[in-house]
Motif scaffolding. Structure first.
Motif, PDB file in Angstrom:
ATOM      1  N   ARG A  70       0.834  -1.215   0.000  1.00  0.00           N
ATOM      2  CA  ARG A  70       0.000   0.000   0.000  1.00  0.00           C
ATOM      3  C   ARG A  70       0.868   1.265   0.000  1.00  0.00           C
ATOM      4  N   GLU A  73       1.984   1.671  -3.570  1.00  0.00           N
ATOM      5  CA  GLU A  73       0.858   2.161  -4.395  1.00  0.00           C
ATOM      6  C   GLU A  73       0.644   3.655  -4.185  1.00  0.00           C
ATOM      7  N   TRP A 100       1.247   4.573   5.776  1.00  0.00           N
ATOM      8  CA  TRP A 100       1.360   3.120   5.585  1.00  0.00           C
ATOM      9  C   TRP A 100       2.763   2.620   5.940  1.00  0.00           C
TER      10      TRP A 100
END
Length: 197
Positions: A70, A73, A100
Motif C-alpha cells: 500500500r 501504491e 502506511w
C-alpha cells in the motif's frame, strides 16, 4: 548481498534480533530527521528499511507485506499526480504513503515486542517449573528427615525401655532372693551359748 544458507538457525535468529534491536533503537533518532523531511522522503526511507528487514527476516516480510504494497501504491499515485500537475493531491498521496510505511514499522515493532514477551513468558514458565521441582525435592527431603528422626526416637526409646525393663527385673529378682549357705561335708553341731563364751 547474497543470503547465507550455511548459518545455523540460532545464529540467524541472533543476527535478526540484533538488527531489529538496532533498527528499533535507531528509529527514534531517525524520527527527528523524518519530522523535518517531506512525507515522500520519509516513506521511501521507511520502505527501504522495511525491505532490508524483510530480506533478513522472512517472517517479518509476511507481517509488513500489505503495508509495504500500500505504501508503494500511494507513492506511485503521488508520482502520477505530480506528473499530471496536481501537487495538492500528490502531497496527500505522499502523506498516505508515509502513514502506511509508519504502520509497517509499527507492525515490526509490535511483532518484536510480542516475540520478546513470548520468550520471557516461556522462560518464566520454565523457571516456575524448576521452582516447583525444587520445592517438591525440598518437601521430600523434609519428610525423609522427619521419618529418620522418628526412627531414631523410636530406636532410642526402645533401648531405653530395654534398659529400664532390665533394671526393673533385676530389682524384682533381688527382692525375691533369699540367702542360702552351702557348705562342704556334714553340718557341724550347733554351738551352745556356754561354748561361745
Amino acid at each position: 548481498m547474497p543470503r547465507m544458507k550455511f548459518r545455523a538457525p540460532s545464529v540467524r535468529r541472533r543476527t535478526v534480533a540484533t538488527l531489529a534491536a538496532a533498527w528499533v533503537l535507531a528509529a527514534p533518532a531517525a524520527g527527528k530527521v523524518y519530522a523535518d523531511s517531506d512525507d515522500r522522503t520519509v516513506a521511501e526511507a521507511l520502505v527501504s528499511q522495511l525491505d532490508r528487514l524483510a530480506h533478513d527476516a522472512p517472517a517479518r516480510a509476511r507481517i509488513t507485506a500489505e503495508a509495504l504494497s500500500r505504501t508503494r501504491e500511494a507513492l506511485e499515485r503521488g508520482t502520477r499526480l505530480r506528473g499530471a500537475g496536481d501537487e495538492a493531491h500528490a502531497k496527500t498521496a505522499d502523506g498516505l504513503a508515509r502513514e502506511w510505511a509508519e504502520t509497517g514499522r509499527d507492525l515490526v515493532r509490535a511483532a518484536e515486542a510480542e516475540s520478546a514477551a513470548a520468550d520471557l513468558r516461556r522462560k518464566a514458565m520454565n523457571e516456575q517449573a524448576q521452582v516447583g521441582r525444587a520445592r517438591a525435592l525440598v518437601e521430600e527431603g523434609i519428610a525423609r528427615v522427619g521419618r529418620l528422626r522418628a526412627q531414631i526416637d523410636e530406636a532410642n526409646g526402645a533401648s531405653a525401655d530395654k534398659a529400664s525393663t532390665g533394671n526393673n527385673k533385676a530389682d524384682k529378682a533381688d527382692k525375691k532372693r533369699t540367702a542360702v549357705e552351702v557348705h562342704d561335708g556334714p553340718p557341724k553341731p550347733a554351738k551352745t551359748n556356754e561354748e561361745t563364751r
